[in-house]
Design a protein around this motif. Sequence first.
Motif, PDB file in Angstrom:
ATOM      1  N   SER A  81      17.631  -7.415  14.413  1.00  0.00           N
ATOM      2  CA  SER A  81      17.682  -5.992  15.007  1.00  0.00           C
ATOM      3  C   SER A  81      16.341  -5.230  14.414  1.00  0.00           C
ATOM      4  CB  SER A  81      19.088  -4.865  14.949  1.00  0.00           C
ATOM      5  OG  SER A  81      19.150  -5.328  14.404  1.00  0.00           O
ATOM      6  N   VAL A  82      15.798  -4.591  14.602  1.00  0.00           N
ATOM      7  CA  VAL A  82      15.109  -3.958  14.343  1.00  0.00           C
ATOM      8  C   VAL A  82      15.237  -2.278  13.223  1.00  0.00           C
ATOM      9  CG1 VAL A  82      12.818  -1.709  14.844  1.00  0.00           C
ATOM     10  CG2 VAL A  82      12.935  -3.823  16.117  1.00  0.00           C
ATOM     11  N   LYS A  83      15.219  -2.628  12.295  1.00  0.00           N
ATOM     12  CA  LYS A  83      15.620  -1.867  11.165  1.00  0.00           C
ATOM     13  C   LYS A  83      15.201  -1.071  10.060  1.00  0.00           C
ATOM     14  CE  LYS A  83      16.337  -6.018   9.664  1.00  0.00           C
ATOM     15  NZ  LYS A  83      16.150  -7.081  10.333  1.00  0.00           N
ATOM     16  N   ASN A  84      15.549   0.051   9.505  1.00  0.00           N
ATOM     17  CA  ASN A  84      14.715   0.553   8.530  1.00  0.00           C
ATOM     18  C   ASN A  84      15.222  -0.238   6.579  1.00  0.00           C
ATOM     19  OD1 ASN A  84      13.502   1.769   9.427  1.00  0.00           O
ATOM     20  ND2 ASN A  84      14.603   4.086   9.652  1.00  0.00           N
ATOM     21  N   VAL A  85      14.377  -0.546   6.049  1.00  0.00           N
ATOM     22  CA  VAL A  85      14.635  -1.207   4.863  1.00  0.00           C
ATOM     23  C   VAL A  85      13.850  -0.309   3.594  1.00  0.00           C
ATOM     24  CG1 VAL A  85      13.839  -4.253   4.232  1.00  0.00           C
ATOM     25  CG2 VAL A  85      14.818  -3.686   6.714  1.00  0.00           C
ATOM     26  N   GLU A  86      14.943  -0.776   2.357  1.00  0.00           N
ATOM     27  CA  GLU A  86      13.945   0.554   1.493  1.00  0.00           C
ATOM     28  C   GLU A  86      14.773  -0.759   0.295  1.00  0.00           C
ATOM     29  OE1 GLU A  86      15.698   4.403   0.751  1.00  0.00           O
ATOM     30  OE2 GLU A  86      16.146   4.206   3.172  1.00  0.00           O
ATOM     31  N   THR A 105       0.820  -1.306  -0.444  1.00  0.00           N
ATOM     32  CA  THR A 105       0.497   0.398   0.001  1.00  0.00           C
ATOM     33  C   THR A 105       1.047   1.120   0.158  1.00  0.00           C
ATOM     34  OG1 THR A 105      -0.233   0.143   2.599  1.00  0.00           O
ATOM     35  CG2 THR A 105      -1.888  -0.649   1.523  1.00  0.00           C
ATOM     36  N   ALA A 106       0.517   2.558   0.162  1.00  0.00           N
ATOM     37  CA  ALA A 106       0.803   3.659  -0.355  1.00  0.00           C
ATOM     38  C   ALA A 106       2.095   3.603   0.822  1.00  0.00           C
ATOM     39  CB  ALA A 106      -0.346   4.790  -0.652  1.00  0.00           C
ATOM     40  N   ASP A 107       1.357   3.352   2.364  1.00  0.00           N
ATOM     41  CA  ASP A 107       2.378   3.917   3.642  1.00  0.00           C
ATOM     42  C   ASP A 107       3.881   3.216   2.993  1.00  0.00           C
ATOM     43  OD1 ASP A 107       0.888   1.243   3.580  1.00  0.00           O
ATOM     44  OD2 ASP A 107      -0.189   2.264   6.096  1.00  0.00           O
ATOM     45  N   ILE A 108       3.794   2.179   2.444  1.00  0.00           N
ATOM     46  CA  ILE A 108       5.320   1.128   2.692  1.00  0.00           C
ATOM     47  C   ILE A 108       5.952   2.026   1.103  1.00  0.00           C
ATOM     48  CG2 ILE A 108       4.955  -0.859   4.421  1.00  0.00           C
ATOM     49  CD1 ILE A 108       4.547  -2.145   1.701  1.00  0.00           C
ATOM     50  N   LEU A 109       5.339   3.188   0.522  1.00  0.00           N
ATOM     51  CA  LEU A 109       5.651   2.968  -0.718  1.00  0.00           C
ATOM     52  C   LEU A 109       6.102   4.926  -1.092  1.00  0.00           C
ATOM     53  CD1 LEU A 109       4.179   1.616  -3.185  1.00  0.00           C
ATOM     54  CD2 LEU A 109       6.128   1.755  -3.633  1.00  0.00           C
ATOM     55  N   ARG A 110       7.381   4.902  -0.861  1.00  0.00           N
ATOM     56  CA  ARG A 110       7.910   6.114  -1.204  1.00  0.00           C
ATOM     57  C   ARG A 110       8.423   6.676  -3.216  1.00  0.00           C
ATOM     58  NH1 ARG A 110       6.849   5.672   2.711  1.00  0.00           N
ATOM     59  NH2 ARG A 110       7.629   6.309   5.037  1.00  0.00           N
ATOM     60  N   GLY A 111       7.882   7.875  -3.286  1.00  0.00           N
ATOM     61  CA  GLY A 111       8.701   8.263  -4.507  1.00  0.00           C
ATOM     62  C   GLY A 111       7.248   7.879  -6.176  1.00  0.00           C
ATOM     63  N   ALA A 112       6.161   7.189  -5.840  1.00  0.00           N
ATOM     64  CA  ALA A 112       5.070   7.336  -6.536  1.00  0.00           C
ATOM     65  C   ALA A 112       4.392   8.065  -6.384  1.00  0.00           C
ATOM     66  CB  ALA A 112       4.873   5.635  -6.426  1.00  0.00           C
ATOM     67  N   PRO A 156       9.821   2.551 -12.450  1.00  0.00           N
ATOM     68  CA  PRO A 156       9.758   3.184 -11.063  1.00  0.00           C
ATOM     69  C   PRO A 156      10.715   4.081 -10.232  1.00  0.00           C
ATOM     70  CG  PRO A 156       9.911   0.576 -11.071  1.00  0.00           C
ATOM     71  CD  PRO A 156       9.400   1.449 -12.728  1.00  0.00           C
ATOM     72  N   SER A 157      11.740   4.808 -11.872  1.00  0.00           N
ATOM     73  CA  SER A 157      12.683   5.481 -11.267  1.00  0.00           C
ATOM     74  C   SER A 157      13.006   6.541  -9.617  1.00  0.00           C
ATOM     75  CB  SER A 157      13.423   6.678 -12.342  1.00  0.00           C
ATOM     76  OG  SER A 157      14.341   6.917 -11.709  1.00  0.00           O
ATOM     77  N   GLY A 158      13.307   6.027  -8.495  1.00  0.00           N
ATOM     78  CA  GLY A 158      13.234   6.395  -8.054  1.00  0.00           C
ATOM     79  C   GLY A 158      12.220   6.279  -6.354  1.00  0.00           C
ATOM     80  N   VAL A 159      11.519   5.063  -6.545  1.00  0.00           N
ATOM     81  CA  VAL A 159      10.245   3.987  -6.144  1.00  0.00           C
ATOM     82  C   VAL A 159      10.952   3.294  -6.070  1.00  0.00           C
ATOM     83  CG1 VAL A 159       8.209   3.360  -6.306  1.00  0.00           C
ATOM     84  CG2 VAL A 159       8.477   4.984  -7.834  1.00  0.00           C
ATOM     85  N   ARG A 160      10.705   3.364  -4.300  1.00  0.00           N
ATOM     86  CA  ARG A 160      11.290   2.169  -3.041  1.00  0.00           C
ATOM     87  C   ARG A 160      10.092   1.561  -2.273  1.00  0.00           C
ATOM     88  NH1 ARG A 160      12.599   7.837  -3.090  1.00  0.00           N
ATOM     89  NH2 ARG A 160      12.683   8.918  -0.967  1.00  0.00           N
ATOM     90  N   LEU A 161      10.124   1.380  -1.638  1.00  0.00           N
ATOM     91  CA  LEU A 161       9.326   0.181  -0.888  1.00  0.00           C
ATOM     92  C   LEU A 161      10.463   0.335   0.636  1.00  0.00           C
ATOM     93  CD1 LEU A 161       8.504  -2.962  -1.709  1.00  0.00           C
ATOM     94  CD2 LEU A 161       6.951  -1.892  -1.104  1.00  0.00           C
ATOM     95  N   VAL A 162       9.806   0.932   1.554  1.00  0.00           N
ATOM     96  CA  VAL A 162      10.461   1.476   2.624  1.00  0.00           C
ATOM     97  C   VAL A 162       9.658   1.126   4.135  1.00  0.00           C
ATOM     98  CG1 VAL A 162      11.093   3.994   4.210  1.00  0.00           C
ATOM     99  CG2 VAL A 162      11.226   3.095   1.850  1.00  0.00           C
TER     100      VAL A 162
END
Length: 395
Positions: A139-144, A14-21, A56-62
């Motif tokens: 460990s808890v981390k940010n994944v892109e 969903t949109a809340d785990i996507l950036r750049g779109a 999707p240039s610049g689009v990433r799952l975060v």
Amino acid sequence: MHTTEHHWITTPITADILRGALDLEHTEHGVLPHRLPARARAQCVDGQLAMAESQPSGVRLVFRTRATAVELDTLPTKRVYVGVPPRPEGVYDLLVDGRPAGRAGVTGGNTLTIDLTTGTAEHQAGPVGTLRFTDLPDSVKNVEIWLPHNETTELVALRTDAPIEPAPDGDRKVWLHHGSSISHGSDAASPTATWPALAATLGGVALINLGLGGSALLDPFTARAMRDTPADLISLKVGINLVNADLMRLRAFTPAVHGFLDTIREGHPAAPLLVVSPILCPIHEDTPGPGAFDLGALSTGKLRFRATGDPAERAAGKLTLNVIQEELARIVEQRADEDPNLHYLDGRELYGQADSAELPLPDQLHPDAATHRRIGERFAELAFTADGPFTDRSA
């Protein structure tokens, strides 16, 4: 060989785990990220734009998670050009807490076979493929996961071996950029190695990349999309596509630039707004378009471009890069009195004569991977440091 058993959790994309779109289209397979909203897409049926904005240039799952393994099912659309060596497979970049942690590709997918001599294209359906990253830190981390910048990618399913949640945005500023195939990523090595992605990393900002291959044409719907997209910093790199598409004359160009800037300012009245003229492109500095494929080079399996216009046509208002450089500088200077947050950058400061001698454009039009790095580093230095227009002056 012993393989670790993972207890997979599937999370809806969903949109809340996507950036750049700017938009997510629901398809029969999953979701397709778009970099232009549906209303903009409905106003132009150009096939080149449709292809570019869906790449999707610049689009990433975060997302944030303890997971040590991540799987992503995707349906890519791979392009094949008749008579030209195969294009590299699309690349996915993994970042963990902002640092490179892996790179992979996806097999299968649809195939779009393009014949440059006839201008025809044939679409062939193919299977969904799976991207897999394992042995991530427990460990808890940010994944892109950055999607391939030059390969249309439907997202089918996301699986992890621990729950995920949306990652907080933090206090990074959002940089919204629009440009041509060079900004889109052309021949960059990977999605985090396009010049805008590199510059965003160096500048410590979050990127929304509206670099649209062949489609930086001062389209009003793109200006409205930029107007309506929340952003702190905005840049517009324009020129090369107007020349190689031979789309308009100087009489139309000047009001179109003013109109584009006016529209952006309706939504972002005071944000730093940087107008960037084209990088050096020797074939089009003084020769108008249209640009064309070099059929002689194609016959030997090489993809190269040439300018077909007549330099004498400048007198009739045909656009060349030098004409555009001069006019953009003049427009920004004219507007600057009432818009102190409007700035200009000569693109030849990013890639100029000396760079062209050292790192020539391989196909006469697009920079290679090393040149993307140079342009990204130069942009970061000129825009994000010292007295650059994107420097945080509140600190």
